[in-house]
Design a protein around this motif. Sequence first.
Motif, PDB file in Angstrom:
ATOM      1  N   ALA A   1      -6.465  -1.492   1.235  1.00  0.00           N
ATOM      2  CA  ALA A   1      -5.554  -2.231   0.654  1.00  0.00           C
ATOM      3  C   ALA A   1      -4.950  -3.218   0.654  1.00  0.00           C
ATOM      4  O   ALA A   1      -4.257  -4.106   0.759  1.00  0.00           O
ATOM      5  CB  ALA A   1      -4.660  -1.006   0.111  1.00  0.00           C
TER       6      ALA A   1
ATOM      7  N   LEU B   1      -0.503   5.110   0.369  1.00  0.00           N
ATOM      8  CA  LEU B   1      -1.953   4.713   0.717  1.00  0.00           C
ATOM      9  C   LEU B   1      -2.045   5.323   2.340  1.00  0.00           C
ATOM     10  O   LEU B   1      -1.184   5.177   2.931  1.00  0.00           O
ATOM     11  CB  LEU B   1      -2.393   4.157   0.596  1.00  0.00           C
ATOM     12  CG  LEU B   1      -2.793   3.623  -0.555  1.00  0.00           C
ATOM     13  CD1 LEU B   1      -3.555   2.045  -1.240  1.00  0.00           C
ATOM     14  CD2 LEU B   1      -3.962   4.612  -0.916  1.00  0.00           C
TER      15      LEU B   1
ATOM     16  N   ALA C   1       0.516  -0.963   0.283  1.00  0.00           N
ATOM     17  CA  ALA C   1       0.497   0.347   0.246  1.00  0.00           C
ATOM     18  C   ALA C   1       0.977   0.576   0.353  1.00  0.00           C
ATOM     19  O   ALA C   1       0.451   2.076   0.646  1.00  0.00           O
ATOM     20  CB  ALA C   1      -1.038  -0.029   1.025  1.00  0.00           C
TER      21      ALA C   1
ATOM     22  N   ALA D   1      -7.170  -6.444   1.540  1.00  0.00           N
ATOM     23  CA  ALA D   1      -6.807  -6.817  -0.623  1.00  0.00           C
ATOM     24  C   ALA D   1      -6.086  -7.780  -0.194  1.00  0.00           C
ATOM     25  O   ALA D   1      -6.304  -9.233  -1.088  1.00  0.00           O
ATOM     26  CB  ALA D   1      -7.609  -6.207  -0.563  1.00  0.00           C
ATOM     27  N   GLU D   2      -5.026  -7.361  -0.173  1.00  0.00           N
ATOM     28  CA  GLU D   2      -3.983  -8.187  -0.182  1.00  0.00           C
ATOM     29  C   GLU D   2      -3.517  -9.845   0.833  1.00  0.00           C
ATOM     30  O   GLU D   2      -3.499 -10.383   0.069  1.00  0.00           O
ATOM     31  CB  GLU D   2      -2.349  -7.985  -0.812  1.00  0.00           C
ATOM     32  CG  GLU D   2      -1.134  -7.896  -0.565  1.00  0.00           C
ATOM     33  CD  GLU D   2      -0.956  -8.356  -1.814  1.00  0.00           C
ATOM     34  OE1 GLU D   2       0.100  -9.280  -2.650  1.00  0.00           O
ATOM     35  OE2 GLU D   2      -2.053  -8.124  -2.619  1.00  0.00           O
TER      36      GLU D   2
ATOM     37  N   ALA E   1      -7.640   3.948   3.622  1.00  0.00           N
ATOM     38  CA  ALA E   1      -7.592   3.188   2.438  1.00  0.00           C
ATOM     39  C   ALA E   1      -6.241   2.821   2.109  1.00  0.00           C
ATOM     40  O   ALA E   1      -6.252   1.380   1.751  1.00  0.00           O
ATOM     41  CB  ALA E   1      -7.137   4.840   1.659  1.00  0.00           C
ATOM     42  N   ARG E   2      -5.368   2.989   2.898  1.00  0.00           N
ATOM     43  CA  ARG E   2      -4.308   2.066   3.356  1.00  0.00           C
ATOM     44  C   ARG E   2      -4.549   0.548   4.102  1.00  0.00           C
ATOM     45  O   ARG E   2      -4.086  -0.273   3.525  1.00  0.00           O
ATOM     46  CB  ARG E   2      -3.032   2.444   4.562  1.00  0.00           C
ATOM     47  CG  ARG E   2      -1.874   2.522   4.816  1.00  0.00           C
ATOM     48  CD  ARG E   2      -1.022   2.303   5.446  1.00  0.00           C
ATOM     49  NE  ARG E   2       0.147   1.933   5.663  1.00  0.00           N
ATOM     50  CZ  ARG E   2       0.948   0.953   5.215  1.00  0.00           C
ATOM     51  NH1 ARG E   2       1.685   1.225   4.068  1.00  0.00           N
ATOM     52  NH2 ARG E   2       2.132   0.683   5.895  1.00  0.00           N
TER      53      ARG E   2
END
Length: 145
Positions: free
Chosen positions: A102, A94, A91, A105-106, A98-99
Amino acid sequence: MTRDVQITFDCADPAKLSAFWAEALGYRLQDPPPGFESWDQALDAMGVPPERRNDASALLDPGGAGPRLFFQRVPEGKQAKNRVHLDVRAAPGLQGDARMAALEAEAERLAGHGATRLARHEPAPPLDAGHIVMADPEGNEFCLD
């Protein structure tokens, strides 16, 4: 003087662990030696018996910027927490929600490839932007940062 660096992983299954890290980092399997179309062909020519063909594996950064990753079979399993670990920059740039979204998600994507989620550390400004601690398929800790 600068030197090239190779990162070496001791592991039980070099092929499996290198496949995980190739997926995690976008790396690729090192090509077989010149004159051979495949690693099996090269290993046949070198006289390496089938039971020794998963003794090692190597990955390269396709862009040539990152270090070579080398995976070598060892008889013993992981005994304790890593003293050195990789931070996967998932990330960059970010911040805040938002960071962390991300990174989540990873973490989910890598869990689908055999990683295990160990801990989530919330942002604690000004020094900690937040990160997720994971383990690869053989238990080696790494951070999504």
